[in-house]
Write a protein that holds these residues in place. Structure first.
Motif, PDB file in Angstrom:
ATOM      1  N   ASN A 167      12.230   2.624  -4.250  1.00  0.00           N
ATOM      2  CA  ASN A 167      13.433   3.149  -3.558  1.00  0.00           C
ATOM      3  C   ASN A 167      12.947   3.977  -2.479  1.00  0.00           C
ATOM      4  O   ASN A 167      13.166   4.047  -1.483  1.00  0.00           O
ATOM      5  N   ALA A 168      11.938   5.149  -2.796  1.00  0.00           N
ATOM      6  CA  ALA A 168      11.437   6.097  -1.843  1.00  0.00           C
ATOM      7  C   ALA A 168      10.816   5.367  -0.494  1.00  0.00           C
ATOM      8  O   ALA A 168      11.235   5.705   0.376  1.00  0.00           O
ATOM      9  N   VAL A 169       9.907   4.243  -1.060  1.00  0.00           N
ATOM     10  CA  VAL A 169       9.419   3.792   0.033  1.00  0.00           C
ATOM     11  C   VAL A 169      10.219   2.884   1.036  1.00  0.00           C
ATOM     12  O   VAL A 169      10.217   3.036   2.106  1.00  0.00           O
ATOM     13  N   LEU A 170      11.095   2.340   0.256  1.00  0.00           N
ATOM     14  CA  LEU A 170      12.228   1.549   1.073  1.00  0.00           C
ATOM     15  C   LEU A 170      13.114   2.290   1.796  1.00  0.00           C
ATOM     16  O   LEU A 170      13.437   2.188   2.971  1.00  0.00           O
ATOM     17  N   GLN A 230      12.662  -6.240  -6.280  1.00  0.00           N
ATOM     18  CA  GLN A 230      13.219  -5.355  -5.261  1.00  0.00           C
ATOM     19  C   GLN A 230      12.400  -5.125  -4.086  1.00  0.00           C
ATOM     20  O   GLN A 230      12.761  -5.323  -3.038  1.00  0.00           O
ATOM     21  N   PRO A 231      11.231  -4.806  -4.226  1.00  0.00           N
ATOM     22  CA  PRO A 231      10.397  -4.487  -3.041  1.00  0.00           C
ATOM     23  C   PRO A 231      10.385  -5.784  -2.302  1.00  0.00           C
ATOM     24  O   PRO A 231      10.467  -5.573  -1.007  1.00  0.00           O
ATOM     25  N   PRO A 232      10.020  -6.931  -2.842  1.00  0.00           N
ATOM     26  CA  PRO A 232      10.190  -8.113  -1.858  1.00  0.00           C
ATOM     27  C   PRO A 232      11.001  -8.345  -1.156  1.00  0.00           C
ATOM     28  O   PRO A 232      10.918  -8.969  -0.188  1.00  0.00           O
ATOM     29  N   PRO A 260      11.058  -6.492   3.498  1.00  0.00           N
ATOM     30  CA  PRO A 260       9.603  -6.623   4.343  1.00  0.00           C
ATOM     31  C   PRO A 260       9.560  -5.358   5.066  1.00  0.00           C
ATOM     32  O   PRO A 260      10.188  -5.064   5.851  1.00  0.00           O
ATOM     33  N   ALA A 261       8.356  -4.800   4.999  1.00  0.00           N
ATOM     34  CA  ALA A 261       8.060  -3.690   5.563  1.00  0.00           C
ATOM     35  C   ALA A 261       7.555  -4.100   7.214  1.00  0.00           C
ATOM     36  O   ALA A 261       7.125  -5.080   7.253  1.00  0.00           O
ATOM     37  N   SER A 295       0.740  -1.167   0.182  1.00  0.00           N
ATOM     38  CA  SER A 295      -0.067  -0.066  -0.147  1.00  0.00           C
ATOM     39  C   SER A 295       0.949   1.143   0.017  1.00  0.00           C
ATOM     40  O   SER A 295       0.294   2.082  -0.323  1.00  0.00           O
ATOM     41  N   GLY A 296       2.087   0.964   0.595  1.00  0.00           N
ATOM     42  CA  GLY A 296       2.805   2.221   0.543  1.00  0.00           C
ATOM     43  C   GLY A 296       3.426   2.678  -0.584  1.00  0.00           C
ATOM     44  O   GLY A 296       3.589   3.831  -0.951  1.00  0.00           O
ATOM     45  N   TRP A 297       3.415   1.636  -1.719  1.00  0.00           N
ATOM     46  CA  TRP A 297       3.699   2.035  -2.960  1.00  0.00           C
ATOM     47  C   TRP A 297       2.863   2.787  -3.660  1.00  0.00           C
ATOM     48  O   TRP A 297       3.207   3.778  -4.434  1.00  0.00           O
ATOM     49  N   LEU A 298       1.487   2.885  -3.174  1.00  0.00           N
ATOM     50  CA  LEU A 298       0.366   3.548  -4.083  1.00  0.00           C
ATOM     51  C   LEU A 298       0.414   4.878  -3.867  1.00  0.00           C
ATOM     52  O   LEU A 298       0.394   5.846  -4.894  1.00  0.00           O
TER      53      LEU A 298
END
Lengths: 139, 573
Positions: free
Chosen positions: B536-539, B473-475, B478-479, B421-424
């Motif tokens: 990247n931003a989210v991470l 990359q996102p996987p 884990p957030a 969801s953070g991606w969106l």
């Protein structure tokens, strides 16, 4: 009767200890711990010749009442100690050497495992199997 | 026929009897007398049109597409059901004929895989004692569901149909003893593809190693306890060099997946996970189905069996989704990616095979954006949201089979959802609208012609490869945030249309000049870049948050330690 112990430097706490058969285990634990002093003495006596492969096998550390203690140290000062029954006269020096070599190989295999942190106790099933089979051979 | 094939004498339809019976049926249908000698003739495959099996009905339409080979699947399907009931009679009183069709799970792609998956699907269903009945019932009910149902149940029959379609002639041989070995340790084709992609994400050169530390970080993300990971490493690193080659990596990954699905780790590496085997398998995906004997990998109880088989089935159903639901706009990207995977898969002479393997690959790819990690729990979570029925190759569980990992799973789900969801918020939904059904139909047309698949699949491959990179990359991170989960539903459709459009468009128009394809590629690349930046931003945000948490925890720890020191009785005299 066969007891093996692996101790890591510098504090020499045991990473792995296994004895067959399992009664009187404490006595053997005590024996191997005391033999560590002998090992330390031997390697300190060697001085600069530590890197030599021949020095890895320390040979008979000392014979006590009815069993013999053998030692082996790796280049990284990891000590292997083995206690065998004196009544087991079939065990020759080169057999002990080969057993130590197997132990050393298995130990390096464990080291290759990235999930193993040096200094942890060894919980590897493969290592256990190897040690068990080795001990079964002797007894 | 029953008498001739020996079933009457033996009292049941064993595989040999069954095959002979089918051959005799074919003979009878072709006008030959029903005798043992008749089966020596070159017979067309028996037709079972008159049988009122649901599977039959489902296979009806797809059967036309693939011609003669489909009649065999019908036969083999019947074989499945009969054999299943045969085994089932011995082990389970009730086994609706439908369920065995569902149980041959997983990847249909290569012949050597299919008998295996078929085999262990069957044996697995055979082994399901106490859980068997509900499992079957669930399958039956799932079969009734339409494609919109958010679980794999909807597709099992279809998957089985396409599965068996590809299996077809190979299965005719009565050397099916190897088929029925229950074998969770075999890597299916789509699993292999997934593993290979993961390997690529860690190490672009497929022929070199993944170093120990890299592999450690990667597998630690699976949230398995370290001793188990250590054991998995021991099993899979056959040459004990501290690094994983591709087959070793596949074996390790497969063990992780199996463990996550409840299988106990074996003491020694199963035969099918040995690097030599995997090497050979990867080089020669087309193999005869007469294969290894089953080795003594006993399944744990019914529950993990069910999970695993369900997940296996899930991967199987991905396939039928694509082939059977060509008109369904939901799977456009998969079809497009199907095309690309056609390249990756070696089999060339089987159109349906390429279609299916492409479908699996596309499913895997599609699933990856959804899951955001290769942990099964997050994938399962995505499944629960009902976005897409097919599941990715890492077999997710519908439910947490191990209570000990329950909290972790929950946290992980939340985390992954958070990531998703953070991606969106960052990206404006500037993605093109979902491609129309017509496009997908065209895509499916294209896919049926492997020759035409080549150019679009190549274009496809690039964009999909990029997607893989982006999505992989996102996987990897884990957030830990707890955000709403409804956004994740949005996200995957957004991503999939992206993949869809970029990939399906080239696929749809194979005759377009290359320039047009490259512009599509450029667009795909730009989208991928944008997604990458967002990730990247989210991470980065995540990282800072985690750092903060870490600091706090450190402070707490120091405080506790000082307390301890104070409380300790003074020993100095």
């Amino acid at each position: 009767v066969l007891v093996s112990l692996i101790c890591s430097p510098p504090q020499n706490y045991p990473l792995y200890i296994r004895s067959v058969p399992t009664e009187n285990e404490l006595k053997f634990h005590y024996t191997v711990h005391t033999s560590l002093d002998v090992v330390d003495e031997k390697i300190s006596a060697m001085g600069k010749a530590l890197v030599d492969q021949r020095e890895l096998y320390l040979g008979l550390l000392y014979p006590t009442e009815d069993y013999k203690v053998y030692g082996y140290v790796t280049n990284s000062k990891v000590k292997f100690v083995m206690v065998v029954d004196s009544s087991n006269t079939a065990l020759r020096d080169n057999e002990i050497r080969s057993m130590f070599r197997k132990l050393h190989n298995s130990y390096t295999d464990i080291m290759c495992n990235p999930f193993y942190n040096p200094g942890d106790r060894i919980h590897s099933r493969a290592f256990d199997n190897m040690v068990n089979s080795m001990m079964m051979q002797v007894c | 026929i029953t008498e001739v094939c020996g079933a009457k004498r033996v009292g049941y339809f064993g595989p040999a009897q069954f095959y002979i019976a089918l051959k005799l049926i074919a003979a009878a249908q072709s006008g030959f007398p029903v005798r043992i000698e008749s089966i020596k003739n070159e017979l067309p495959l028996p037709r079972f049109m008159a049988l009122k099996n649901d599977s039959e009905v489902r296979y009806g339409t797809p059967a036309e597409l693939h011609g003669v080979k489909f009649q065999v699947p019908h036969a083999t399907l019947e074989k499945n059901s009969y054999k299943r009931t045969d085994e089932g009679e011995k082990q389970e009183p009730k086994s609706p004929p439908m369920s065995p069709i569902c149980s041959p799970p997983a990847s249909p792609s290569t012949y050597q895989r299919i008998p295996l998956s078929y085999g262990y699907g069957k044996s697995r269903s055979g082994l399901e004692q106490q859980h068997g009945a509900p499992y079957e019932i669930r399958h039956s009910t799932h079969q009734q569901d339409g494609p919109s149902s958010g679980n794999y149940g909807a597709k099992p029959a279809l998957s089985c149909s396409t599965l068996n379609r590809s299996l077809s002639a190979e299965r005719e041989q009565p050397d099916s003893s190897a088929h029925y070995s229950d074998d969770p340790w075999r890597i299916t084709e789509e699993q292999r593809d997934y593993y290979i992609n993961q390997f690529r994400s860690l190490q672009p050169d497929l022929n070199s190693f993944i170093s120990g530390s890299v592999a450690k970080n990667f597998f630690t993300k699976s949230k398995l306890p370290i001793p188990e990971l250590s054991h998995i490493w021991e099993l899979s690193d056959v040459d004990c060099d501290g690094a994983l080659t591709l087959p070793e990596f596949c074996a390790a990954f497969h063990l992780v997946v199996a463990r996550k699905n409840g299988y106990q780790l074996p003491e020694t590496l199963p035969e099918t996970l040995l690097p030599e085997y995997l090497q050979a398998a990867s080089l020669k995906p087309m193999r005869d189905c007469a294969l290894f004997d089953s080795y003594s990998e006993s399944l744990p109880g019914g529950q993990p069996t069910r999970d695993f088989s369900r997940t296996e089935k899930a991967s199987a159903e991905e396939v039928p989704d694509n082939s059977a639901l060509l008109q369904d706009g939901k799977k456009e990207d998969k079809q497009a990616l199907k095309v690309s995977t056609a390249l990756k898969m070696i089999p060339k002479e089987f159109q349906h095979l390429t279609v299916k393997t492409a479908a699996q690959e596309s499913n895997a790819l599609k699933a990856r954006p959804r899951s955001r990690s290769y942990s099964s729990t997050s994938i399962e979570d995505a499944m629960k949201k009902g976005e897409e029925p097919p599941t990715p190759p890492p077999r997710p569980q519908k439910s947490h089979s191990r209570a000990s990992s329950l909290d972790l799973n929950k946290i992980f789900q939340q985390n992954t959802q958070a990531v998703r969801s953070g991606w969106l918020p960052p990206p404006p939904p500037a993605l093109p609208p979902r491609p129309s059904v017509s496009q997908t139909e065209q895509v499916s047309e294209v896919e049926l012609h492997p020759q035409m698949n080549r150019p679009p699949s190549q274009a496809e491959e690039n964009s999909s490869a990029k997607k893989e990179v982006v999505l992989a990359q996102p996987p990897s991170k884990p957030a830990r945030r707890k955000l709403r989960t409804e956004t994740q539903g949005l996200e995957t459709p957004e991503l999939s249309p992206t993949i869809n459009v970029t990939s399906s468009l080239p696929a749809v128009k194979p005759h377009l000049p290359v320039q047009k394809q490259s512009t599509k590629q450029k667009r795909a690349i730009q989208t991928a870049i944008r997604k990458n930046k967002e990730a990247n931003a989210v991470l980065a945000r995540l990282n800072s948050e985690l750092q903060q948490q870490l600091k706090e925890v450190h402070k707490e720890r120091i405080a506790l330690e000082t307390q301890l020191e104070q409380l300790r009785p003074v020993t100095v005299l």
